[in-house]
Design an enzyme around this catalytic site. Structure first.
Site, PDB file in Angstrom:
ATOM      1  N   LYS A  26      -8.855 138.788 191.020  1.00  0.00           N
ATOM      2  CA  LYS A  26      -9.277 138.644 189.633  1.00  0.00           C
ATOM      3  C   LYS A  26      -9.962 139.924 189.118  1.00  0.00           C
ATOM      4  CE  LYS A  26      -9.866 133.606 189.911  1.00  0.00           C
ATOM      5  NZ  LYS A  26     -10.808 132.475 189.692  1.00  0.00           N
ATOM      6  N   TYR A  82      -2.693 129.449 182.606  1.00  0.00           N
ATOM      7  CA  TYR A  82      -3.615 128.349 182.885  1.00  0.00           C
ATOM      8  C   TYR A  82      -3.397 127.159 181.941  1.00  0.00           C
ATOM      9  CZ  TYR A  82      -6.329 131.306 186.056  1.00  0.00           C
ATOM     10  OH  TYR A  82      -6.730 132.103 187.113  1.00  0.00           O
ATOM     11  N   PHE A  95     -13.678 124.440 180.417  1.00  0.00           N
ATOM     12  CA  PHE A  95     -13.818 125.838 180.840  1.00  0.00           C
ATOM     13  C   PHE A  95     -12.604 126.697 180.461  1.00  0.00           C
ATOM     14  CE2 PHE A  95     -12.144 123.393 184.483  1.00  0.00           C
ATOM     15  CZ  PHE A  95     -10.929 124.047 184.686  1.00  0.00           C
ATOM     16  N   ARG A 135      -5.622 129.161 200.977  1.00  0.00           N
ATOM     17  CA  ARG A 135      -6.741 128.452 200.349  1.00  0.00           C
ATOM     18  C   ARG A 135      -7.927 128.337 201.310  1.00  0.00           C
ATOM     19  NH1 ARG A 135      -5.943 126.666 195.511  1.00  0.00           N
ATOM     20  NH2 ARG A 135      -7.670 125.190 195.591  1.00  0.00           N
ATOM     21  N   THR A 173     -13.785 126.700 195.475  1.00  0.00           N
ATOM     22  CA  THR A 173     -13.929 127.326 194.154  1.00  0.00           C
ATOM     23  C   THR A 173     -15.380 127.679 193.876  1.00  0.00           C
ATOM     24  OG1 THR A 173     -12.033 126.078 193.330  1.00  0.00           O
ATOM     25  CG2 THR A 173     -13.518 127.020 191.688  1.00  0.00           C
ATOM     26  N   ARG A 192     -14.586 134.053 199.103  1.00  0.00           N
ATOM     27  CA  ARG A 192     -15.497 133.661 198.029  1.00  0.00           C
ATOM     28  C   ARG A 192     -16.940 133.568 198.500  1.00  0.00           C
ATOM     29  NH1 ARG A 192     -11.346 129.182 195.466  1.00  0.00           N
ATOM     30  NH2 ARG A 192     -10.319 130.582 193.966  1.00  0.00           N
ATOM     31  N   ASN A 225     -15.054 134.497 190.961  1.00  0.00           N
ATOM     32  CA  ASN A 225     -15.003 134.201 192.396  1.00  0.00           C
ATOM     33  C   ASN A 225     -13.912 134.992 193.112  1.00  0.00           C
ATOM     34  OD1 ASN A 225     -12.789 132.833 191.445  1.00  0.00           O
ATOM     35  ND2 ASN A 225     -13.486 130.796 192.071  1.00  0.00           N
ATOM     36  N   HIS A 241      -7.701 134.042 193.267  1.00  0.00           N
ATOM     37  CA  HIS A 241      -7.036 132.799 192.879  1.00  0.00           C
ATOM     38  C   HIS A 241      -5.891 132.561 193.848  1.00  0.00           C
ATOM     39  CE1 HIS A 241      -4.683 129.919 190.415  1.00  0.00           C
ATOM     40  NE2 HIS A 241      -3.633 130.628 190.830  1.00  0.00           N
ATOM     41  N   GLU A 245       3.795 129.647 189.353  1.00  0.00           N
ATOM     42  CA  GLU A 245       2.939 130.832 189.255  1.00  0.00           C
ATOM     43  C   GLU A 245       3.655 132.101 189.714  1.00  0.00           C
ATOM     44  OE1 GLU A 245      -1.416 128.647 189.657  1.00  0.00           O
ATOM     45  OE2 GLU A 245      -0.677 129.821 191.359  1.00  0.00           O
TER      46      GLU A 245
END
Length: 211
Positions: A82, A122, A130, A158, A164, A175, A185, A188, A199
């Protein structure tokens, strides 16, 4: 070759089995083809066959089954470093951890999403409170998007990312070590095969993905 020539050469019939892997952007499948080949016995003793010849159908089925199981465990997922991760110089650290954990990077590029592009990516969260904040952040600076490939890649990545909420993430995860808040964080990752397919297709075409 005429039957007379076959008898003169004392030909014997051998069966070879080749595995052909068919790849599409989001699907791996495997087929076994049985190919029959005539080999002249007197002249064939020096030949080295490029594939394994199976003496019976049971061995072939067992081997094919093992391969299919391995192929079914192979999948792809999307990873994003990110804007906060890019700004803090964490691209190399994230890539290092991916490769250390046998997640192969098969596509990678740096992008800077517009607000509209972030909203499209998204879209599934459009009704969440959010959504505006998230899309503002994701379009605030460059990101690095990657396609990862490996056994159980979605679940393994993951696990490597962590929860998250970085405060709830396990020790040693990306993270837990680098995130500063629940939105910033660092990374993704896709959460399911269908999500991964969407995606990956959002950012990459087939020619950009090299296994």
């Amino acid at each position: 070759m005429p039957p007379a020539c076959l008898r003169a050469c004392s030909a014997r019939l051998e069966k070879f089995f080749f595995v052909i892997v068919l790849r599409t952007p989001h699907l791996l499948c495997c087929r076994t083809l049985e190919v029959q080949k005539y080999v002249c016995a007197p002249d064939a003793s020096h030949l080295r066959h490029p594939v394994t010849a199976y003496s019976n159908d049971t061995a072939r089925r067992q081997d094919g089954g093992r391969l299919m199981k391995r192929m079914n465990m192979m999948d792809r997922t999307l990873s994003i470093v990110k804007p906060d991760g890019v700004a803090r110089g964490l691209i190399g650290e994230v890539a290092r951890r991916l490769e250390k954990n046998a997640l192969k990077i098969v596509a990678m590029k740096m992008i800077h999403m517009t607000k509209s592009q972030a909203c499209g990516f998204y879209a599934v969260h459009r009704e969440r409170p959010f959504f505006d904040s998230l899309t503002d952040f994701m379009s605030s600076g460059p990101c690095v998007v990657m396609v990862l490939e490996g056994e159980n890649a979605i679940a393994r990545y993951r696990e490597l990312m962590g929860a998250t909420n970085y405060k709830e993430a396990a020790e040693g995860t990306i993270r837990r070590e680098f995130a500063t808040d629940i939105e910033k964080n660092v990374v993704h990752g896709s959460d399911a095969p269908d999500t991964a397919a969407f995606e990956i297709g959002y950012f990459f075409n087939r020619l950009e993905i090299v296994s």
